[in-house]
Design an enzyme around this catalytic site. Structure first.
Site, mmCIF file in Angstrom:
data_model
loop_
_atom_site.group_PDB
_atom_site.id
_atom_site.type_symbol
_atom_site.label_atom_id
_atom_site.label_comp_id
_atom_site.label_asym_id
_atom_site.label_seq_id
_atom_site.Cartn_x
_atom_site.Cartn_y
_atom_site.Cartn_z
ATOM 1 N N GLU A 1 0.963 -0.963 0.313
ATOM 2 C CA GLU A 1 -0.126 0.000 0.206
ATOM 3 C C GLU A 1 0.968 1.132 0.017
ATOM 4 O OE1 GLU A 1 -2.596 1.457 -0.225
ATOM 5 O OE2 GLU A 1 -4.320 0.178 0.640
ATOM 6 N N ASP A 2 0.566 2.377 -0.516
ATOM 7 C CA ASP A 2 1.084 3.491 -0.505
ATOM 8 C C ASP A 2 0.780 4.042 1.025
ATOM 9 O OD1 ASP A 2 -1.639 3.879 -1.205
ATOM 10 O OD2 ASP A 2 -1.371 5.976 -2.130
ATOM 11 N N ASP B 1 -4.635 5.160 6.178
ATOM 12 C CA ASP B 1 -5.194 6.398 6.908
ATOM 13 C C ASP B 1 -5.855 5.992 7.755
ATOM 14 O OD1 ASP B 1 -5.901 8.906 7.363
ATOM 15 O OD2 ASP B 1 -6.818 9.267 5.145
ATOM 16 N N PHE C 1 -1.781 15.915 4.685
ATOM 17 C CA PHE C 1 -2.249 15.532 3.642
ATOM 18 C C PHE C 1 -0.959 15.473 2.619
ATOM 19 C CE2 PHE C 1 -4.206 14.978 -0.400
ATOM 20 C CZ PHE C 1 -5.259 13.871 -0.019
ATOM 21 N N ARG D 1 0.634 12.861 -8.623
ATOM 22 C CA ARG D 1 1.126 11.263 -8.608
ATOM 23 C C ARG D 1 2.579 11.345 -8.931
ATOM 24 N NH1 ARG D 1 -3.423 7.830 -7.032
ATOM 25 N NH2 ARG D 1 -5.122 8.049 -7.915
HETATM 26 C C1 PRP Z 1 -6.005 5.424 -0.577
HETATM 27 C C2 PRP Z 1 -4.551 4.374 -0.350
HETATM 28 C C3 PRP Z 1 -5.303 3.493 0.374
HETATM 29 C C4 PRP Z 1 -6.480 4.190 1.051
HETATM 30 C C5 PRP Z 1 -6.313 4.240 2.474
HETATM 31 O O1 PRP Z 1 -6.538 5.162 -1.870
HETATM 32 O O2 PRP Z 1 -4.099 4.064 -1.463
HETATM 33 O O3 PRP Z 1 -5.827 2.330 -0.589
HETATM 34 O O4 PRP Z 1 -6.756 5.282 0.444
HETATM 35 O O5 PRP Z 1 -7.100 4.927 3.195
HETATM 36 P P1 PRP Z 1 -7.964 4.161 4.352
HETATM 37 O O6 PRP Z 1 -6.798 3.598 5.251
HETATM 38 O O7 PRP Z 1 -8.445 5.367 5.108
HETATM 39 O O8 PRP Z 1 -8.910 3.234 4.130
HETATM 40 P P2 PRP Z 1 -7.511 5.895 -2.429
HETATM 41 O O9 PRP Z 1 -8.873 5.679 -2.161
HETATM 42 O O10 PRP Z 1 -7.030 7.608 -2.111
HETATM 43 O O11 PRP Z 1 -7.200 5.639 -3.973
HETATM 44 P P3 PRP Z 1 -5.865 5.745 -5.001
HETATM 45 O O12 PRP Z 1 -4.937 4.706 -4.368
HETATM 46 O O13 PRP Z 1 -6.456 5.349 -6.329
HETATM 47 O O14 PRP Z 1 -5.469 6.986 -4.979
#
Ligand code: PRP
Length: 176
Positions: free
Chosen positions: A100-101, A104, A153, A166
Site C-alpha cells: 500500500e502507499d 489512513d 495531507f 502522482r
Molecule cells: C488510498 C490509499 C489506500 C487508502 C487508505 O487510496 O491508496 O488504498 O486510501 O485509506 P484508508 O486507510 O482510510 O482506508 P485512494 O482511495 O485514495 O485511491 P488511490 O490509491 O487510487 O489514489
C-alpha cells in the site's frame, strides 16, 4: 508543478533509502520460504512504490494488482470499501505481501486483509510506505512500514489529490 505553499516532507533520496531498507527487510523475511510468494499492489496510489520496491527485492514474488475504492459515510466499516478489480492469481497455499502507499483510517487494509485470509493463503503481510495516525479508526499492525506521519495531507510518489501530483518524485505536504 506544485503551489508555493506545498512543502517537501520526504525527499526522493530519503524515499529511495527507505524503499531500499524495506526491500532488504522483506527479502530477509521471505528468502527461506519454500512456498510461492505473491506481492499485491493496491492501485492506484501504490504503483510507483510497488515498482521501486519490487525491483530492489532479492526474492522474486509473483505479482498481482487490485483496485479498492472507499466510500465515506457508510454505517459499517466493511461497507466503505469496494473491490473494483480483484486478484487474477490464486493465493491458496501461498504467502501474500500486500503493498500500500498509505494507511489512513485503516479501513481499506483491514477489509482487504480479512478478504484475502478467506482464500486460504499461508500468510498475509502488509507493507505500507506511509502510516498516518490522525484519522486512524482501526489499529493496523503493519509488518513493513516506511514512514510514520502524525498528521497532514501528502501527495507525490503515486499519491494524489483529485488525481493530480502522482508524478512528483518527492512526497509533499499540502496546506489543509
Ligand atoms: C488510498 C490509499 C489506500 C487508502 C487508505 O487510496 O491508496 O488504498 O486510501 O485509506 P484508508 O486507510 O482510510 O482506508 P485512494 O482511495 O485514495 O485511491 P488511490 O490509491 O487510487 O489514489
Amino acid at each position: 508543478m506544485v503551489d508555493s505553499n506545498f512543502q517537501i516532507l520526504y525527499s526522493k533520496d530519503r524515499i529511495q533509502e527507505r524503499v531500499e531498507a524495506l526491500a532488504g527487510e522483506i527479502s530477509d523475511y521471505y528468502q527461506h520460504c519454500n512456498e510461492p510468494v505473491v506481492a499485491v499492489c493496491v492501485l492506484k496510489g501504490a504503483f510507483i512504490f510497488f515498482a521501486d520496491l519490487f525491483r530492489k527485492l532479492r526474492v522474486q514474488p509473483e505479482i498481482d494488482f487490485v483496485r479498492l475504492a472507499s466510500y465515506g459515510e457508510k454505517t459499517y466499516r466493511d461497507e466503505k470499501v469496494v473491490c473494483e478489480k480483484d486478484l487474477e492469481v490464486s493465493i491458496k497455499g501461498k504467502h501474500v505481501l500486500v503493498v500500500e502507499d498509505i494507511v489512513d483510517t485503516g479501513c481499506t487494509i483491514d477489509y482487504f486483509t480479512r478478504h484475502l485470509r478467506e482464500r486460504g493463503p499461508i500468510s498475509v503481510k502488509v507493507c505500507a510506505l506511509v502510516q498516518k495516525r490522525e484519522r486512524s479508526e482501526i489499529d493496523v499492525a503493519l509488518n513493513f512500514s516506511g514512514f510514520y506521519l502524525e498528521r497532514g495531507f501528502v501527495v507525490g510518489y503515486g499519491l494524489d489529490y483529485a488525481e493530480k501530483y502522482r508524478h512528483l518524485e518527492d512526497i509533499w505536504t499540502m496546506p489543509e
